[in-house]
Design an enzyme around this catalytic site. Structure first.
Site, PDB file in Angstrom:
ATOM      1  N   LYS A 189       0.840  -1.190   0.000  1.00  0.00           N
ATOM      2  CA  LYS A 189       0.000   0.000   0.000  1.00  0.00           C
ATOM      3  C   LYS A 189       0.878   1.244   0.000  1.00  0.00           C
ATOM      4  CE  LYS A 189      -3.576   2.574   2.475  1.00  0.00           C
ATOM      5  NZ  LYS A 189      -2.780   3.832   2.480  1.00  0.00           N
ATOM      6  N   GLY A 221      -5.140   4.389  -1.144  1.00  0.00           N
ATOM      7  CA  GLY A 221      -6.297   4.872  -0.409  1.00  0.00           C
ATOM      8  C   GLY A 221      -5.901   5.707   0.783  1.00  0.00           C
ATOM      9  N   VAL A 226      -8.190   0.741   6.124  1.00  0.00           N
ATOM     10  CA  VAL A 226      -7.461  -0.156   5.215  1.00  0.00           C
ATOM     11  C   VAL A 226      -6.126  -0.542   5.843  1.00  0.00           C
ATOM     12  CG1 VAL A 226      -6.269  -0.275   2.998  1.00  0.00           C
ATOM     13  CG2 VAL A 226      -8.596   0.626   3.115  1.00  0.00           C
ATOM     14  N   GLY A 227      -5.420   0.449   6.383  1.00  0.00           N
ATOM     15  CA  GLY A 227      -4.167   0.162   7.060  1.00  0.00           C
ATOM     16  C   GLY A 227      -4.351  -0.744   8.257  1.00  0.00           C
ATOM     17  N   GLU A 265      10.570   1.025   9.882  1.00  0.00           N
ATOM     18  CA  GLU A 265      11.588   2.029   9.552  1.00  0.00           C
ATOM     19  C   GLU A 265      10.922   3.368   9.792  1.00  0.00           C
ATOM     20  OE1 GLU A 265      13.503   4.808   8.345  1.00  0.00           O
ATOM     21  OE2 GLU A 265      12.970   4.252   6.290  1.00  0.00           O
ATOM     22  N   CYS A 299      14.141  10.703   6.259  1.00  0.00           N
ATOM     23  CA  CYS A 299      14.287  10.331   7.667  1.00  0.00           C
ATOM     24  C   CYS A 299      15.746  10.228   8.087  1.00  0.00           C
ATOM     25  CB  CYS A 299      13.569   9.015   7.938  1.00  0.00           C
ATOM     26  SG  CYS A 299      14.018   7.685   6.800  1.00  0.00           S
ATOM     27  N   GLU A 395      11.290  15.546  14.771  1.00  0.00           N
ATOM     28  CA  GLU A 395      11.564  15.408  13.345  1.00  0.00           C
ATOM     29  C   GLU A 395      10.768  16.475  12.584  1.00  0.00           C
ATOM     30  OE1 GLU A 395      12.197  11.714  10.352  1.00  0.00           O
ATOM     31  OE2 GLU A 395      10.273  11.759  11.382  1.00  0.00           O
TER      32      GLU A 395
END
Length: 492
Positions: A189, A221, A226-227, A265, A299, A395
């Site tokens: 995804k 999406g 969904v995740g 990650e 990152c 971050e």
């Protein structure tokens, strides 16, 4: 490579389809993907439903359980070689897409945004054939009998791979290639901000390779459910996620209910330590241009620059001078080094962090401005930054460099390790042994010495602490998707 009902650059919106069980499908609904350099709609991607997600998982499960994909090493290598050749053949279409949707500069598409990730596929195609699946442990005597022992490595099963928006091709291929090399099947995804880039990989697979139906499925999406389905479904064996640390924590917690294997990650707040014997001009140039790479949306970028206290103001002036030379604007113009941030939402976040840093006592030496149209933000230098402040700890994901003074090597190591993250970093020194001594004390997964580039398909990439779990690329990358099974047989 087909572009749906339009082609990039002709003024019409690009559309792409999901890959589910070997078929390219449009889905019932779609959502817009914007060009971050203009803020205008670039194209449309299907909005995957829960039914689409479950169909993709079921297809991957069936392909793993009922076909010989996981055991036919030669066929897998063949398919990965086809995939690599197809990516190379379609590079210009993919380049145009990456510039328009990701906001990556043309220069970056010749490197880590596009062409370098192709080599990940090539590397794992070769490793498919050479990686030893069996390890002989020899014989032992036990209770009057001889026992032969060995270990076999086999594919872990169905992988849910979820990628972030900033380097969509690299992040997708660094999951997809080793998982396929290992013999796994995959549901991939892409990020809602860059769905078309990931969907394009699925179209290449469907149209130009012999990868069987169900082995690779690609979804798009913006629905959070969904995740959740991908990370909690009983038929998913491994979850591989790249994104924010906050979401990574949620995924790790959700996957814990079924004890899935999890690769994460996550974020970084990497420090570049410039020791007192370094070439300060080179270090300043490296720091300035590195933070502007893909507008700071990386990152592993060194976002904290640690310099000797007595040289702080001098280095600040040098860095600002180099930042003034960073060309930014239309990412399709080969003269531009830096493109836009991905969205207005991200630009607002970056600007808010800069403003709060100044309010907290940091000195704005250069930049700190929004530039329209599109989502551009000027290269920005903050000096005299408190190592415990928000800008030194959070971050940013924008072209913002925090300059922090230190007193000696011990102090530099302490400041560098003063972070919940541990993804990357660097040390500059005229004495490589001294640089290595400092680097080895910094708790981080990758380190650059005097600007050395560690990023390559055969080099494991990942972090310590809250920067993640596991490693992508290299031999370690394929091992994230393998299980070990131990055997013993009586010889006599």
């Amino acid at each position: 490579m087909p572009q749906g009902n339009a082609t990039a650059g002709d003024g019409r919106a690009v559309t792409r389809r999901m890959l589910i069980d070997g078929e390219l499908v449009a889905g019932e609904r779609s959502f817009a993907s914007l060009n971050p350099a203009t803020g205008e709609v670039y194209g449309y991607a299907p909005e995957a439903s829960i039914a689409d997600t479950e169909a993709a998982i079921a297809a991957a499960r069936r392909a793993f359980d009922t076909t010989d994909w996981s055991t036919d090493t030669e066929f897998r290598a063949h398919c990965l070689e086809q995939f690599y050749a197809a990516l190379r053949a379609n590079v210009e279409d993919l380049r145009a897409l990456t510039i328009a949707e990701v906001g990556a500069t043309r220069m970056m598409t010749h490197a880590n945004q596009l062409e370098t990730p192709f080599e990940i596929v090539n590397y794992f195609a070769g490793l498919t054939r050479t990686y030893p699946r069996t390890e002989d442990l020899g014989e032992v005597e036990d209770r009057g009998r001889t026992h032969r022992r060995w270990v076999e490595r086999e594919a872990s099963g169905v992988v849910a791979a979820i990628a972030a928006y900033n380097y969509p091709h690299q992040l997708a291929l660094a999951k997809l290639a080793p998982a396929l090399a290992a013999g796994c099947t995959v549901v991939l995804k892409g990020a809602p901000d860059t769905p078309l880039a990931t969907l394009a990989l699925g179209e290449v697979i469907a149209q130009h390779t012999d990868i069987p139906a169900g082995v690779v499925n690609v979804l798009s999406g913006s629905d959070i459910e969904v995740g959740k389905t991908l990370t909690t479904h009983r038929d998913v064996d491994v979850v591989s996620f790249t994104g924010s640390t906050a979401v990574g924590r949620q995924i790790m917690s959700a996957a814990g209910d079924s004890l899935k294997r999890v690769f994460l990650e996550l974020g970084g707040k990497s420090a570049m330590v410039v020791l007192d014997d370094a070439d300060f001009g080179t270090a300043a140039m490296f720091g300035a241009f590195s933070i502007c790479s893909h507008a700071g949306q990386g990152c592993a970028i060194t976002t904290r620059m640690l310099v000797p206290r007595e040289r702080h103001d001098e280095v600040a002036e040098m860095v600002a001078g180099f930042m003034s030379k960073v060309s930014y604007g239309d990412p399709g113009d080969p003269k531009n080094y830096m493109g836009p941030l991905i969205s207005e939402r991200q630009r607002d976040k970056v600007h808010g962090l800069v403003q709060r840093a100044v309010e907290a006592g940091a000195k704005l030496v250069y930049g700190g401005e929004k530039v329209d149209p599109g989502y551009f933000y000027t290269p920005t230098l903050l000096a005299g930054v408190d190592p415990d402040s928000e800008i030194a700890q959070e971050e940013v994901f924008g072209p913002v460099l925090a300059l922090i003074p230190f007193d000696d090597d011990e102090d530099a190591v302490r400041i560098a390790n003063n972070s919940v993250y541990g993804l990357s970093g660097g040390v500059f020194s005229a004495d490589e042994d001294r640089a290595l001594a400092v680097a080895r004390r910094i708790r981080t997964g990758t380190m650059s010495i005097n600007g050395g580039n560690y990023f390559h398909p055969d080099v494991p990439f990942g972090g310590y602490k809250q920067s993640g779990i596991g490693r992508e690329m290299g031999v370690a990358g394929i091992e994230e998707f393998l299980e070990q099974k131990s055997f013993a047989a009586v010889v006599a």
